[in-house]
Design a protein around this motif. Sequence first.
Motif, short mmCIF file in Angstrom:
data_model
loop_
_atom_site.label_atom_id
_atom_site.label_comp_id
_atom_site.label_asym_id
_atom_site.label_seq_id
_atom_site.Cartn_x
_atom_site.Cartn_y
_atom_site.Cartn_z
N TYR A 58 0.83 -1.21 0.00
CA TYR A 58 0.00 0.00 0.00
C TYR A 58 0.86 1.26 0.00
O TYR A 58 2.00 1.25 0.48
N GLN A 59 0.30 2.32 -0.56
CA GLN A 59 0.95 3.63 -0.56
C GLN A 59 1.05 4.11 0.90
O GLN A 59 0.03 4.18 1.59
N TYR A 60 2.25 4.45 1.32
CA TYR A 60 2.50 4.62 2.75
C TYR A 60 3.46 5.78 2.98
O TYR A 60 4.52 5.84 2.34
N ILE A 169 1.23 10.09 -16.25
CA ILE A 169 1.04 8.76 -16.84
C ILE A 169 1.49 7.77 -15.76
O ILE A 169 2.66 7.77 -15.39
N ARG A 170 0.59 6.98 -15.23
CA ARG A 170 1.02 6.16 -14.07
C ARG A 170 0.10 4.98 -13.78
O ARG A 170 -0.86 4.74 -14.48
N ASP A 171 0.45 4.26 -12.73
CA ASP A 171 -0.35 3.18 -12.12
C ASP A 171 -0.48 1.96 -13.03
O ASP A 171 -1.58 1.55 -13.43
N PRO A 172 0.66 1.32 -13.36
CA PRO A 172 0.61 0.16 -14.26
C PRO A 172 -0.15 -1.02 -13.65
O PRO A 172 0.03 -1.36 -12.50
C1 FRU Z 1 -4.25 7.58 -6.50
C2 FRU Z 1 -2.85 8.10 -6.75
C3 FRU Z 1 -2.18 7.34 -7.89
C4 FRU Z 1 -0.73 7.52 -7.57
C5 FRU Z 1 -0.73 7.45 -6.06
C6 FRU Z 1 0.31 8.28 -5.36
O1 FRU Z 1 -4.70 7.88 -5.22
O2 FRU Z 1 -2.86 9.48 -7.03
O3 FRU Z 1 -2.53 7.78 -9.17
O4 FRU Z 1 0.08 6.55 -8.15
O5 FRU Z 1 -2.01 7.86 -5.64
O6 FRU Z 1 0.27 8.07 -3.99
#
Ligand code: FRU
Length: 485
Positions: A58-60, A169-172
């Motif tokens: 998870y994004q942390y 451009i992201r999130d593969p």
């Molecule tokens: C979605 C997002 C994604 C990015 C991530 C960064 O909430 O903005 O597009 O990769 O969070 O934390």
Amino acid sequence: MNPLQQELRLGIASKQPELVHKVKQDFWRLIYHEMPPTGWLNDPNGVCQFSGVYHLFYQYSPIDPEGGLKYWGHKTSKDLVHFKEEEIALFPDHPADVHGVYSGSAFIKQEVIHFFYTGNVRYQGDYDYITEGREQNILHFTSKDGYSFSEKKLLIGADHYPAGFTKHIRDPKVFEKDGFYYMILGTRTNDAEGQIIVYQSTNLADWSFRGIFLKSLPKMGYMWECPDYFEIGDQAILLMSPQGIEVDGLHYQNVYQSGYFFGRTNWEKVNFQPSSPFRELDHGFDFYAPQTFEDEQGRRIMWGWMGLPDIEPTYSNPTIERGWQHAMTMPRELTIKDGKLMQRPLSEFQVLRDQLVTCKLEVGKRNRANQLSGEVYEMVIDVLDLGEGLSIHLRQDTLINYDAGQQILTLELGESGYGRNKRSVLVESLTQLHIFSDTSSLEIFINDGEYVMTTRLYPLEGQDKIEFSGEACLAIRKWNLSKKD
Ligand code: FRU
């Protein structure tokens, strides 16, 4: 370990204990939802099951409850209910990800987990950070056991993207179809529209651009984040989190959305044609950036971030002062019924149930029913008969109200919502409410998963009211929930 990672680890180690102390005393810590140990959490990343073990990355931001530099936290579980917090899996310690290891996904092939993620780089200077001033690179690393990870490798550098796109451009998300691998990415075009682009590979290492997987659509916003593609039976489904959609009646009431299209995929052209309208996955206040995976039993499981970016000043989370913010939703199983995507809580969560309380309630104009109470519980309400409507008052000042005439279900929060006021969804006929209440969250599954409403809420300790009014005959099953690990 590279020197930058070493410095980052030292920084965290010096500041985290103070936050751990604060967090431990917080009554609003959730009992059966996954949270950051300290600091901030956003998107689920790299979700998978590998050799029997479920992995939730998870994004942390470990030391900043308001976000900041992003890492990948890591939790593992054997049953999707009890999780162990592992070491941080991914640090922003590579020249191509030095301002954050952003979202990405896992793909399992021949006993190896392949991870694909976004490396964020932000230049110093006077930039708009949309068309200039940043890089979002795609990187790859692997794991043979789920706990130790290979070196990172830059796969697609930001200067290799096709023309026509901004720097967003992201999130593969990677998947396989008929012997080819595909990677879809969310984008913002130069015309400020969302689009999903696709790359193709035969070996997971070399990727070539194949074109637009889903082209921009009218009134669908300026940026599409976190795309996900999968099939249930022969139904192709595309999930994404668009930003910039205007409120439209009861639809799109949150700052950003997440939802899905059913559609058809043309594998020669590698593009997706929607065959349904865009449908929101959740109708509450706190749901974003969901990601799915198929587990070893073949179930399609989805986690969402039980939160949203950019909610302030409309609403807020008072846990910031207590050293943490945000959590994951419960994992939900996705199935298709009568042409609709259904979301259901996993049966694994039944292990949390204490003794069952059942009752049949006749609620009428003059008799409110208030014999139940609870803070952390699961309650299934089968609607056997319904007159004009039904109201359920919960906790401190939360109201779930169904107006049978208007066919609208409303979730209304008072002070404990910290700015969250009212969300509504059209429900033609109400047959069941399946409510999961945790110390500071509520997930309401409507009609066996036809709709879901998720919210954070912050009632005072001991606020355990459950009160029914309206005109209805209800069969209720309720269990208090607790973790006995
Ligand atoms: C979605 C997002 C994604 C990015 C991530 C960064 O909430 O903005 O597009 O990769 O969070 O934390």
